[in-house]
Design a protein around this motif. Structure first.
Motif, PDB file in Angstrom:
ATOM      1  N   LEU A  85      60.261  58.294  35.912  1.00 35.20           N
ATOM      2  CA  LEU A  85      61.428  57.641  35.340  1.00 35.20           C
ATOM      3  C   LEU A  85      61.051  56.265  34.808  1.00 35.20           C
ATOM      4  CD1 LEU A  85      64.460  57.495  34.722  1.00 35.20           C
ATOM      5  CD2 LEU A  85      64.804  56.645  37.067  1.00 35.20           C
ATOM      6  N   ALA A  86      60.270  55.502  35.556  1.00 37.64           N
ATOM      7  CA  ALA A  86      59.881  54.157  35.116  1.00 37.64           C
ATOM      8  C   ALA A  86      59.115  54.208  33.796  1.00 37.64           C
ATOM      9  CB  ALA A  86      59.038  53.470  36.200  1.00 37.64           C
ATOM     10  N   GLU A  87      58.203  55.160  33.668  1.00 40.27           N
ATOM     11  CA  GLU A  87      57.439  55.261  32.422  1.00 40.27           C
ATOM     12  C   GLU A  87      58.339  55.696  31.270  1.00 40.27           C
ATOM     13  OE1 GLU A  87      53.232  56.866  30.672  1.00 40.27           O
ATOM     14  OE2 GLU A  87      54.197  58.145  32.164  1.00 40.27           O
ATOM     15  N   LYS A  88      59.252  56.632  31.524  1.00 37.51           N
ATOM     16  CA  LYS A  88      60.175  57.061  30.472  1.00 37.51           C
ATOM     17  C   LYS A  88      61.055  55.897  30.003  1.00 37.51           C
ATOM     18  CE  LYS A  88      60.551  62.035  30.932  1.00 37.51           C
ATOM     19  NZ  LYS A  88      60.259  62.435  29.574  1.00 37.51           N
ATOM     20  N   LEU A  89      61.527  55.087  30.951  1.00 38.66           N
ATOM     21  CA  LEU A  89      62.336  53.921  30.586  1.00 38.66           C
ATOM     22  C   LEU A  89      61.534  52.961  29.712  1.00 38.66           C
ATOM     23  CD1 LEU A  89      64.097  53.247  34.013  1.00 38.66           C
ATOM     24  CD2 LEU A  89      65.169  54.127  31.931  1.00 38.66           C
ATOM     25  N   ALA A  90      60.291  52.711  30.107  1.00 37.82           N
ATOM     26  CA  ALA A  90      59.436  51.800  29.336  1.00 37.82           C
ATOM     27  C   ALA A  90      59.141  52.364  27.948  1.00 37.82           C
ATOM     28  CB  ALA A  90      58.139  51.539  30.099  1.00 37.82           C
ATOM     29  N   LEU A  91      58.883  53.660  27.861  1.00 34.80           N
ATOM     30  CA  LEU A  91      58.587  54.259  26.561  1.00 34.80           C
ATOM     31  C   LEU A  91      59.817  54.278  25.661  1.00 34.80           C
ATOM     32  CD1 LEU A  91      56.148  57.068  27.693  1.00 34.80           C
ATOM     33  CD2 LEU A  91      55.589  55.070  26.273  1.00 34.80           C
ATOM     34  N   LEU A  92      60.997  54.403  26.234  1.00 36.47           N
ATOM     35  CA  LEU A  92      62.212  54.281  25.421  1.00 36.47           C
ATOM     36  C   LEU A  92      62.341  52.871  24.856  1.00 36.47           C
ATOM     37  CD1 LEU A  92      64.710  56.455  27.464  1.00 36.47           C
ATOM     38  CD2 LEU A  92      64.016  56.839  25.087  1.00 36.47           C
ATOM     39  N   ASP A  93      61.924  51.864  25.631  1.00 36.45           N
ATOM     40  CA  ASP A  93      61.889  50.494  25.095  1.00 36.45           C
ATOM     41  C   ASP A  93      60.924  50.400  23.916  1.00 36.45           C
ATOM     42  OD1 ASP A  93      63.752  48.994  26.516  1.00 36.45           O
ATOM     43  OD2 ASP A  93      62.343  48.538  28.131  1.00 36.45           O
ATOM     44  N   VAL A  94      59.764  51.027  24.059  1.00 35.40           N
ATOM     45  CA  VAL A  94      58.774  51.034  22.983  1.00 35.40           C
ATOM     46  C   VAL A  94      59.375  51.681  21.738  1.00 35.40           C
ATOM     47  CG1 VAL A  94      56.532  51.960  22.259  1.00 35.40           C
ATOM     48  CG2 VAL A  94      56.806  51.000  24.558  1.00 35.40           C
ATOM     49  N   MET A  95      60.005  52.839  21.918  1.00 33.92           N
ATOM     50  CA  MET A  95      60.627  53.539  20.796  1.00 33.92           C
ATOM     51  C   MET A  95      61.706  52.677  20.151  1.00 33.92           C
ATOM     52  SD  MET A  95      61.104  57.343  22.374  1.00 33.92           S
ATOM     53  CE  MET A  95      59.732  58.297  22.976  1.00 33.92           C
ATOM     54  N   GLY A  96      62.492  52.030  20.998  1.00 30.67           N
ATOM     55  CA  GLY A  96      63.552  51.170  20.485  1.00 30.67           C
ATOM     56  C   GLY A  96      63.015  49.985  19.717  1.00 30.67           C
ATOM     57  N   ASN A  97      61.946  49.364  20.234  1.00 31.01           N
ATOM     58  CA  ASN A  97      61.342  48.234  19.519  1.00 31.01           C
ATOM     59  C   ASN A  97      60.865  48.647  18.136  1.00 31.01           C
ATOM     60  OD1 ASN A  97      61.738  46.425  21.582  1.00 31.01           O
ATOM     61  ND2 ASN A  97      59.618  46.359  22.243  1.00 31.01           N
ATOM     62  N   SER A  98      60.436  49.892  17.996  1.00 33.32           N
ATOM     63  CA  SER A  98      59.873  50.345  16.728  1.00 33.32           C
ATOM     64  C   SER A  98      60.922  50.513  15.644  1.00 33.32           C
ATOM     65  CB  SER A  98      59.127  51.665  16.909  1.00 33.32           C
ATOM     66  OG  SER A  98      60.024  52.757  16.941  1.00 33.32           O
ATOM     67  N   GLY A  99      62.127  50.909  16.034  1.00 30.12           N
ATOM     68  CA  GLY A  99      63.155  51.179  15.044  1.00 30.12           C
ATOM     69  C   GLY A  99      62.837  52.384  14.171  1.00 30.12           C
TER      70      GLY A  99
END
Length: 194
Positions: A85-99
């Motif tokens: 879950l922690a990695e998925k949350l972090a990767l969603l942040d990465v995806m979000g930062n990318s736009g």
């Protein structure tokens, strides 16, 4: 070069990665390649995650070249393979930062599947920089989600997103619903207190 210096401790490396995350400048291919390598193989998980955040931000301004497509695929594959879950949350942040709209199917997959509210809230928030009608629709739907954390994440994302008139009505309904719920909770609290 400075990053690879044996004299530079982890806090200095974190500062470099933070600067790369917040820069509005387009990063050159060498810098994106460096971030991709650090994201995948840095032995310090904090630095690997910092590189991932910087890569997400770098993708926001990156041209649609082969190297950007490779980085997107690696982030996507890592997200799909993760059971943490922690990695998925972090990767969603990465995806979000990318736009990047390329991540929209994965984000929408989280929103439509059963799962923890924290994951759904992070997925809603990750839509903030994706400028497509589908992302706007997903944000608007998030405002009527059952979990208040998801509604709050959608509202926060909308505050950062490019405004769409399609947000107005769902925002008004969400504000009224949450305000009424808070009033009921406050009234119930007063009744119990007296």
């Amino acid at each position: 070069e400075a990053y690879e210096s044996p004299l530079l401790a982890a806090p200095g490396k974190e500062t470099i990665l933070a600067a790369l995350t917040t820069t509005q400048a387009t990063l050159d291919i060498e810098t994106r390649d460096f971030l991709e390598k650090k994201m995948e193989s840095d032995p310090d998980p904090r630095l690997a995650q910092g590189a991932a955040y910087a890569m997400g931000s770098a993708l926001q301004n990156a041209p649609g070249d082969e190297q950007a497509a490779s980085a997107i695929a690696k982030i996507e594959n890592r997200f799909q393979a993760s059971t943490s879950l922690a990695e998925k949350l972090a990767l969603l942040d990465v995806m979000g930062n990318s736009g990047r709209a390329e991540f929209l199917p994965s984000i929408e997959g989280v929103l439509s599947a059963e799962g923890p509210a924290a994951l759904k809230a992070k997925a809603e928030f990750s839509l903030r920089f994706i400028r497509t009608p589908e992302a706007n629709q997903a944000l608007a739907r998030g405002l009527s989600a059952g979990e208040s954390s998801v509604r709050e994440a959608a509202a926060s994302a909308i505050s950062l997103a490019e405004w769409s008139e399609s947000f107005r009505s769902p925002l008004e309904a969400c504000a009224a619903k949450d305000a009424a719920a808070r009033l009921r909770m406050d009234a119930a609290g007063m009744e119990f207190a007296s």
